[in-house]
Design a protein around this motif. Structure first.
Motif, PDB file in Angstrom:
ATOM      1  N   VAL C   7      18.389 -21.512   4.337  1.00 17.37           N
ATOM      2  CA  VAL C   7      17.410 -20.966   3.399  1.00 17.37           C
ATOM      3  C   VAL C   7      16.998 -19.570   3.829  1.00 17.37           C
ATOM      4  CG1 VAL C   7      15.233 -21.857   4.372  1.00 17.37           C
ATOM      5  CG2 VAL C   7      15.496 -21.636   1.914  1.00 17.37           C
ATOM      6  N   LYS C  46      23.991 -18.225  -3.163  1.00 14.68           N
ATOM      7  CA  LYS C  46      23.747 -19.479  -3.898  1.00 14.68           C
ATOM      8  C   LYS C  46      24.255 -20.680  -3.107  1.00 14.68           C
ATOM      9  CE  LYS C  46      21.423 -17.983  -7.019  1.00 14.68           C
ATOM     10  NZ  LYS C  46      20.052 -18.478  -7.196  1.00 14.68           N
ATOM     11  N   GLU C  49      21.755 -21.458  -0.540  1.00 14.30           N
ATOM     12  CA  GLU C  49      20.581 -22.111  -1.146  1.00 14.30           C
ATOM     13  C   GLU C  49      20.849 -23.592  -1.403  1.00 14.30           C
ATOM     14  OE1 GLU C  49      19.403 -20.021  -4.654  1.00 14.30           O
ATOM     15  OE2 GLU C  49      18.739 -18.253  -3.557  1.00 14.30           O
ATOM     16  N   ALA C  52      19.727 -25.773   1.444  1.00 16.57           N
ATOM     17  CA  ALA C  52      18.383 -25.545   1.957  1.00 16.57           C
ATOM     18  C   ALA C  52      17.698 -26.892   2.165  1.00 16.57           C
ATOM     19  CB  ALA C  52      17.608 -24.700   0.957  1.00 16.57           C
ATOM     20  N   GLY C  53      16.544 -26.839   2.815  1.00 24.30           N
ATOM     21  CA  GLY C  53      15.708 -28.030   2.959  1.00 24.30           C
ATOM     22  C   GLY C  53      16.439 -29.164   3.646  1.00 24.30           C
ATOM     23  N   ASP C  54      16.411 -30.326   3.017  1.00 26.00           N
ATOM     24  CA  ASP C  54      17.011 -31.518   3.623  1.00 26.00           C
ATOM     25  C   ASP C  54      18.440 -31.746   3.161  1.00 26.00           C
ATOM     26  OD1 ASP C  54      14.578 -32.459   4.955  1.00 26.00           O
ATOM     27  OD2 ASP C  54      13.831 -32.769   2.932  1.00 26.00           O
ATOM     28  N   GLN C  55      19.013 -30.809   2.420  1.00 27.33           N
ATOM     29  CA  GLN C  55      20.324 -31.079   1.823  1.00 27.33           C
ATOM     30  C   GLN C  55      21.403 -31.256   2.883  1.00 27.33           C
ATOM     31  OE1 GLN C  55      20.700 -31.993  -1.109  1.00 27.33           O
ATOM     32  NE2 GLN C  55      18.899 -31.247  -2.170  1.00 27.33           N
TER      33      GLN C  55
ATOM     34  N   ASP D   4      16.157 -21.164  -9.028  1.00 25.58           N
ATOM     35  CA  ASP D   4      15.648 -19.870  -8.571  1.00 25.58           C
ATOM     36  C   ASP D   4      14.138 -19.903  -8.359  1.00 25.58           C
ATOM     37  OD1 ASP D   4      18.152 -18.884  -8.679  1.00 25.58           O
ATOM     38  OD2 ASP D   4      17.924 -17.856 -10.596  1.00 25.58           O
ATOM     39  N   VAL D   7      13.456 -21.816  -5.063  1.00 25.07           N
ATOM     40  CA  VAL D   7      13.740 -21.126  -3.810  1.00 25.07           C
ATOM     41  C   VAL D   7      12.744 -20.001  -3.579  1.00 25.07           C
ATOM     42  CG1 VAL D   7      15.444 -19.405  -4.562  1.00 25.07           C
ATOM     43  CG2 VAL D   7      15.653 -20.468  -2.327  1.00 25.07           C
ATOM     44  N   HIS D  11      10.041 -19.871  -0.543  1.00 24.81           N
ATOM     45  CA  HIS D  11       9.939 -18.720   0.345  1.00 24.81           C
ATOM     46  C   HIS D  11       8.495 -18.221   0.422  1.00 24.81           C
ATOM     47  CE1 HIS D  11      10.900 -15.122   2.502  1.00 24.81           C
ATOM     48  NE2 HIS D  11      10.330 -14.388   1.555  1.00 24.81           N
ATOM     49  N   TYR D  42       3.552 -27.612   4.012  1.00 26.43           N
ATOM     50  CA  TYR D  42       4.908 -27.604   4.562  1.00 26.43           C
ATOM     51  C   TYR D  42       5.827 -28.570   3.801  1.00 26.43           C
ATOM     52  CZ  TYR D  42       8.620 -27.837   8.066  1.00 26.43           C
ATOM     53  OH  TYR D  42       9.826 -27.789   8.702  1.00 26.43           O
ATOM     54  N   LYS D  46       9.236 -27.685   1.748  1.00 31.60           N
ATOM     55  CA  LYS D  46      10.541 -28.332   1.990  1.00 31.60           C
ATOM     56  C   LYS D  46      11.067 -28.987   0.722  1.00 31.60           C
ATOM     57  CE  LYS D  46      11.247 -26.951   5.855  1.00 31.60           C
ATOM     58  NZ  LYS D  46      12.428 -26.146   6.144  1.00 31.60           N
ATOM     59  N   GLU D  49      12.558 -26.353  -1.359  1.00 29.56           N
ATOM     60  CA  GLU D  49      13.857 -25.941  -0.794  1.00 29.56           C
ATOM     61  C   GLU D  49      14.959 -26.928  -1.179  1.00 29.56           C
ATOM     62  OE1 GLU D  49      13.499 -25.400   3.401  1.00 29.56           O
ATOM     63  OE2 GLU D  49      12.251 -23.606   3.241  1.00 29.56           O
ATOM     64  N   ASN D  50      14.604 -28.198  -1.238  1.00 27.52           N
ATOM     65  CA  ASN D  50      15.607 -29.213  -1.581  1.00 27.52           C
ATOM     66  C   ASN D  50      16.204 -29.008  -2.970  1.00 27.52           C
ATOM     67  OD1 ASN D  50      15.469 -30.528   0.813  1.00 27.52           O
ATOM     68  ND2 ASN D  50      14.197 -32.209   0.098  1.00 27.52           N
ATOM     69  N   ALA D  52      16.761 -25.934  -4.317  1.00 27.32           N
ATOM     70  CA  ALA D  52      17.212 -24.556  -4.408  1.00 27.32           C
ATOM     71  C   ALA D  52      18.633 -24.522  -4.971  1.00 27.32           C
ATOM     72  CB  ALA D  52      17.178 -23.917  -3.019  1.00 27.32           C
TER      73      ALA D  52
END
Lengths: 347, 347, 347, 347
Positions: C7, C46, C49, C52-55, D4, D7, D11, D42, D46, D49-50, D52
């Protein structure tokens, strides 16, 4: 369509008459007890049931993910390889070829199948059963040949993918010849680790016996070494394993011929192990007597050899101790303390 | 275990003797042709095959996702509801209860099953077959009762989930009584839209006929309105639909009694539609003759009424045209141009 | 942890200053327009992205299926290979190595990465960015070497899996050397088929131009032959393609050097095609002028050659027409009637 | 597009300035320590972000399964509900509404969002941040209202689905009013069971303290009863729990006002428990002093009451002991022997 073939064939294998026929046919060519042969028929039946009804078409499930614009989509499809080859070994004359063959067919491939020539009569009969259940005769090419001929066929027919189950020596050659267009069913020198908590000794002894000696140890998953915590040494584990091994006899094929090692080769390997300081025979260690097994095959009693763990860790011993003997032979060792033995990495 | 029950029951249903028994039993209680009843038996058989072998246990597949630290994991499991209820209607006496019952059992629930009392003999026989195939008798409670009694039972037994297939009136009441602990199988006034490209007219006519008139239109997915592009009007579609409808007769139950509307109610609805300017009967529109269907049921010829699309769009007509008649009755209309008719939103 | 790296790196690439730096760096080493280079940076962003996170941890999702007895379960886990190697080509200096490298890292492997030495400065800078975003420096080995050295490294280090993107000649050699422990990113001589319905000519022309000439045709998916239905010949398609090709110029790198074919090799190939009866140059067909591209690279105008479909089908022409030129060069042909051209099977 | 937004918003929340702003804003309206409020920010970051990159579109992945004939396929698509409603409680002013709102948006719904009016300022600010990150202003309707007004809105707007997190009393009413078109986030009286093996006492004490008293016990998963094996009684567990509880103070909001029970109501409940023979206060059990919490809220020290397990099992005590107090209050009990206490079924 293959869903129908599967469910019909599974039903046939569930009929006692048919099941019994295949069990006895397997016993004719492979050194297995009736119960073990029956296990093979049963697993094959269950596998076929798993692909009954619409389950074959579910294998071909595709997906689509939307894009940013109307009509924009990412599609994922599953495609068959087309021409494929399957080569299977002697130790599971029914289960391995049926599972691998049907898997190839379910995904739309056109396989050529070669079963080890010592046992291929089992699959030949099974193919007739599959044809009876509706499998079109042109869907599978079945070839009876030696390895050399098959190798030539592979090089000329150039299948898109070959699935091989057998020795690592042949696997290496084929990987080379086919430039990697091969999938290998894995095998190896298998380990069993018993932790510090001693419980259900009966059951553990039975599992060790089955893992090491069923089919005379001729399974890819045959237990080749047991690491037991010292707590197990004080239990009745070893004596129970000894008793179970002693019950095995040629009459009912709970012990039988070893097809890839001679008696001499196995005993010689044992004697080398016994030269390691602290090693000893726990049980077995003798040739079978009063039998008619030809001398090109092996015939020994189910055997266990103890080797101290400090010795196994020494470089010059390690190779020897972990050599795979595809027969009724295992190594036992012991470790102390609360953690796994240092310096032993699973290969 | 339920995998074994499923594969055995599927095999039983594949036997001509058993299949024929259930087809005829269905025909005794539901107005279906033999072919249609057979379709129901066949779908049930295939459903059971889909859950042969290990497929039931695959339904209970769980997952785990690793976390940030050793031993930290997220697990997902599937849990049964426990006590559940299933209520099924008259129009599919075998397929709906078997599929919904087995689904509940596969996931580990304890269901009580109520089938519409006019047709419940079919499921009663099927339960005996399932018991014969190994289903424990205590796994399913089967109740024959009227709706009022069942409603009381639900309120007292308070199942964790109820699966209801039937009229929207009862569905509404149950959703209320059970505070939403209910799943409803959806239904509705169904549409078919024919675009500007005219092709395979034979096939389209056959599909329209089946969709509208099979089981005398008593299917949740029965076609209730056809939007055809003007190009289809110039084709033989309507005349072919007329011919196919004319072939339907009471003798083989390709047309039969309507269980939830009387003849008068259906004809009255038709007459209201015919008062819309430009409407006309395309075919049918008459009561059946020479039959012994009791007057509490409906008995009309397969009927199609044309209504101009401009009229359908008017508010006062829209409600009338889209009223669901659970019988052999459909509306046909026509649109022009290259795009879908304006102002018509799918409900 | 890699989720955080992803991320952060994606955010960095989304900053105009950073994105611009990489676009210009790509343009220094690869013949791409700014827009194309930006596409590469954008796709890379992309991709990052997406993880990101828990992916990343979701990739390592395991499963469990219940057995017949309490405590009996089948578990499926995903394991890394451990030591792996990645070899990437010149045409996508950022996108291919980042996507393949991160994929290897996400699954827990320890990769050694070699990027084509003409363009590896891009990935070298990107690795510094990844380190800045938290990637431990010891997680990736980055090597700058020629192919011969890399080949030696592979033979000695013996990685469990190598991922190779590049020419089929090297792929063949590696498949052999590594005994199949290799995955190849596929490529080929790509086709575009235009059916009888002519619509959105502008858009189709633009897509054809991009597919054939973007990156001077140096993409694995570069269009190498267009089959257009005769209806398209009557449209403005070819003239629009000609116009679009004519707009390409060296100044903005919409046309640029060809790294694997010289100008002479490409023109010679064209002249061979023109000897086929009925063939003709549609546009292009000349060397670029007034440029400083070294003669070891190729430099021709975007070129299209028409070859009659009857001629393509002849055996001696087929090989020639379908030879892959990794440059701004395509073949166009035309077919008639309502179905796809007979005798052409997609390779 | 929402990828988009996600993400970018993630951020923003990762920037210390923004994160700090939301932590302090949460603390203004909910009785949480800074660390706890930060945890909420937090987790929200997260979660965003998952989703994104392309992860939102992957949610809409469809599938297709082939049929028996060319062109016959079963497709499965995921459809949004369309108009939906989300109602969220006071205890997680940011995390619950953001996660539930974004989930609804990702699947294409049009939600109306109501956050508990005491804390809705947090979500109001977050919506402005989402708009800044690109969320179209017309995608979400945000309403500030009391429950009565919201109830009226739901009845009139008739959303296809309502997602409710809050008290079971309101949940029951809504399930009834909305005829079950509601999803409820579950809660309850939560249990912690400590087996006979005593280990990592420090960690266990810390977890018990967090589970029971963080956010002054106002979490759906707040530990309401601890079953400890007698072995734990001999450890320092209870004294460590006491110490940890004693460290909590109003200054840093590690203890704070209880919004749904008054001080008197909680102490009265405690006194009823203490009338059970053998019950005693382990620690706490007093009102907080020297504070300015209004008397309509509750304010007690973190409290633990011991009740003998034999008494809990008595019918007249069971209801009392398992009554949920949504505040810093827990029951502790002890069991003996090697198995779980008899007669206690998890509700």
């Amino acid at each position: 369509m293959l869903g129908d073939v599967s469910v019909k064939a599974a039903h046939m294998l569930s009929l006692p008459k048919v099941s019994n026929f295949f069990c006895k046919l397997i016993q004719r060519v492979a050194p297995k007890s009736y119960q073990q042969a029956h296990g093979e028929v049963y697993v094959t039946q269950k596998f076929l049931e798993n692909f009954a009804g619409d389950q074959v078409r579910f294998l071909a499930r595709s997906f689509a993910v939307p894009g940013n614009h109307l009509g924009q989509q990412s599609h994922g499809f599953r495609w068959p390889y087309g021409p494929t080859a399957i080569i299977t070994p002697f130790n599971f004359p029914l289960e391995i070829p049926v599972l691998q063959l049907m898997g190839a067919l379910y995904m739309g491939n056109k396989p050529v199948l070669k079963v080890d020539s010592k046992v291929c009569i089992v699959m030949e009969q099974m193919l007739r059963l599959l044809h009876e259940c509706g499998l079109p005769v042109e869907d599978v090419d079945f070839i009876n040949a030696d390895g050399k001929t098959m190798n030539k066929l592979l090089l000329e027919a150039n299948p898109r993918m070959t699935l091989f189950t057998g020795s690592s020596r042949v696997a290496d050659k084929l990987a080379f010849d086919l430039k990697g267009r091969i999938k290998l069913e894995d095998a190896g020198f298998d380990w069993k680790i018993l932790g510090p908590d001693v419980q259900e000794v009966d059951y553990v002894a039975w599992v060790c016996d089955q893992d090491a000696y069923a089919c005379s140890g001729q399974k890819c998953s045959a237990q080749s070494i047991v690491f037991m915590h010292e707590n197990w040494s004080k239990s009745s584990l070893l004596s129970q394993m000894n008793e179970l091994a002693a019950r095995r006899k040629l009459d009912d094929l709970t012990v039988g011929p070893v097809l890839t090692f001679t008696t001499e080769a196995m005993l010689e390997h044992m004697h080398k192990l016994l030269q390691i300081p602290g090693s000893k025979v726990l049980f077995g260690g003798e040739a079978l007597k009063d039998h008619s097994i030809p001398s090109i095959y092996g015939a020994i009693k189910p055997t266990a050899v103890f080797v101290p763990i400090e010795e196994i860790l020494k470089d010059n011993n390690y190779e020897l101790v972990t050599r795979e003997i595809f027969g009724p032979f295992q190594v036992v060792t012991e470790y102390k303390g609360s953690s796994a033995p240092n310096g032993i990495g699973c290969p």
